[in-house]
Design an enzyme around this catalytic site. Structure first.
Site, PDB file in Angstrom:
ATOM      1  N   SER A 124      81.443  77.858  44.819  1.00  0.00           N
ATOM      2  CA  SER A 124      82.837  77.473  45.029  1.00  0.00           C
ATOM      3  C   SER A 124      83.794  78.081  44.012  1.00  0.00           C
ATOM      4  O   SER A 124      84.994  78.117  44.260  1.00  0.00           O
ATOM      5  CB  SER A 124      82.969  75.951  44.996  1.00  0.00           C
ATOM      6  OG  SER A 124      82.454  75.445  43.783  1.00  0.00           O
TER       7      SER A 124
ATOM      8  N   ASP B 109      90.043  69.812  39.668  1.00  0.00           N
ATOM      9  CA  ASP B 109      89.385  68.646  40.270  1.00  0.00           C
ATOM     10  C   ASP B 109      88.139  68.313  39.443  1.00  0.00           C
ATOM     11  O   ASP B 109      88.028  68.763  38.301  1.00  0.00           O
ATOM     12  CB  ASP B 109      89.073  68.897  41.762  1.00  0.00           C
ATOM     13  CG  ASP B 109      88.066  70.015  41.982  1.00  0.00           C
ATOM     14  OD1 ASP B 109      87.480  70.511  41.000  1.00  0.00           O
ATOM     15  OD2 ASP B 109      87.858  70.401  43.160  1.00  0.00           O
TER      16      ASP B 109
ATOM     17  N   HIS C 263      86.227  72.030  39.149  1.00  0.00           N
ATOM     18  CA  HIS C 263      86.778  73.393  39.117  1.00  0.00           C
ATOM     19  C   HIS C 263      87.967  73.551  38.180  1.00  0.00           C
ATOM     20  O   HIS C 263      88.764  72.628  38.045  1.00  0.00           O
ATOM     21  CB  HIS C 263      87.207  73.807  40.536  1.00  0.00           C
ATOM     22  CG  HIS C 263      86.098  73.680  41.533  1.00  0.00           C
ATOM     23  ND1 HIS C 263      85.997  72.622  42.399  1.00  0.00           N
ATOM     24  CD2 HIS C 263      85.023  74.465  41.764  1.00  0.00           C
ATOM     25  CE1 HIS C 263      84.903  72.766  43.138  1.00  0.00           C
ATOM     26  NE2 HIS C 263      84.288  73.868  42.772  1.00  0.00           N
TER      27      HIS C 263
END
Ligand SMILES: *[C@@H]1O[C@H](CO)[C@@H](O)[C@H](O)[C@H]1NC(C)=O
Length: 372
Positions: A45, A335, A338
């Site tokens: 991600s 978040d 990340h």
């Protein structure tokens, strides 16, 4: 190639002019050849640009407030704005590669590269399984081989070899093998089968195999990103294992085995394969510097996410339509997992131009200019 014997019969001045013209031509060719034609991005991600939007996955970011600071809004990037890979391609002067899973990523659109990265993916196939579909490292390599077949339709073998050898391969793997595998003993068995140093070896063995598979397929310039200080991400701080205000030290210690092994692997591969170049990026050190000296970089909050729920806003990650913090440039974490765009700027900048303690043995800028 140049008939040198001919020069004997030419008058000296004509020879000089010819030599100067050839010199100018070769200089221009060298400049043109120094460009990086494409980037191939593999990972999780941290560098996914939307592959998971096309997969049956709970690990997605194609909804507001993800992308709140991105031109065009949410895309599937796990950030408020741009990610490290958006910045690196800017520095290289090429457009960002599109996501492999998008049916539009075909024809001429693959000539500048392709992004295979998939949220929740790991080096190990089972990593991130509880999120649903994802492209593991192994699958991403298979996907690259399919791109390679398509590229072969646009150019002959000679040009494809040159194109691939000048392209940059960026790889960011390993975080999920810890947070979404090894550190989840209720869902995964790896914790019972491996000590943490055995697990790091196990990951590095698979990683090596796939790096060499990509080299066999023609790629030559590799950047492998190490794992950041996961013990300090809001998700891990929120486990309550660490003392207030501290990171989860034993998690960070585990990553040391992996990161040190990856750095040695780079040294080993560079001596074993002189036709290729491998670069290790010290994400742990760079991000650690942000966390230890936030003021230097203009950050005020480094222990809590900008968007999320619960302790450190890290127990539940940023939800659809949730209101994020307003001063996003002052947060290191967007978040639970990340970095913000602001923190990514520091990572990208130091990976691209930094000293050998940041990018080892050379930085991405030097790698791009290298003729192999
Ligand atoms: C490589 O590409 C160039 C430019 O498209 C083309 O002229 C050439 O024939 C191709 N093949 C070789 C072997 O140079």
């Amino acid at each position: 190639m140049f008939p040198l014997t001919m020069t004997k019969r030419r008058p000296a001045t004509a020879t000089l002019v010819l030599v100067l013209v050839l010199f100018e031509c070769s200089k221009q060719m060298a400049l043109a050849e120094n460009g990086v034609p494409a980037i191939f991005v593999f990972g999780d991600s941290l560098v996914d640009v939307g592959n998971n939007n096309f997969l049956h996955s709970a690990a997605r970011a194609n909804f507001y407030p993800y992308g709140i600071d991105f031109r065009g809004g949410p895309t599937g990037r796990f950030s408020n704005g741009r990610t490290v890979i958006d910045m690196i391609v800017d520095y290289l002067g090429i457009p960002n590669a599109q996501e492999f899973a998008n049916p539009d990523t075909s024809g001429d659109r693959i000539l500048k590269g392709v992004n295979y990265a998939s949220a929740a993916a790991g080096i190990l196939d089972e990593t991130g399984r509880h999120y649903g579909e994802r492209y593991s490292l192994n699958q991403q390599v298979v996907n690259f081989e399919s791109t390679r077949n398509d590229l072969r339709k646009s150019m002959d073998n000679w040009n494809l070899t040159r194109y691939l050898s000048r392209s940059i391969t960026f790889m960011a793997f390993g975080s999920n093998d810890y947070i979404n595998n090894y550190l989840m003993p209720n869902l995964y068995t790896s914790r019972f089968r491996y000590t943490s140093d055995q697990f790091a070896d196990h990951l590095l063995n698979s990683y090596t195999r796939q790096l060499l598979a990509l080299r066999s397929a023609g790629l030559r310039k590799f950047v492998v990103a190490g794992i950041g200080p996961l013990g300090c991400i809001p998700n891990q701080r929120a486990t309550g294992v660490a003392l207030p205000g501290r990171c989860v030290d034993n998690v960070n210690e585990m990553l040391g085995d992996f990161n040190e092994g990856l750095r040695s692997l780079v040294t080993q591969l560079n001596s074993q394969y002189p036709d290729s170049y491998f670069v290790y990026t010290n994400i742990y050190g760079i991000f650690g510097d942000i966390l230890n000296h936030p003021d230097t970089y203009g950050f005020r909050v480094v222990d809590t996410a900008c968007c999320g729920v619960g302790l450190n806003r890290g127990q539940i990650t940023c939800l659809p339509l949730q209101f994020p913090c307003l001063n996003r440039n002052e947060y290191a974490f967007w978040d639970a997992y990340h970095p913000t765009e602001a923190a990514s700027v520091v990572l990208a900048d130091r990976a691209f131009r930094g000293p050998p303690s940041d990018s080892y043995p050379i930085n991405i800028q030097q790698l791009a200019l290298l003729s192999l």
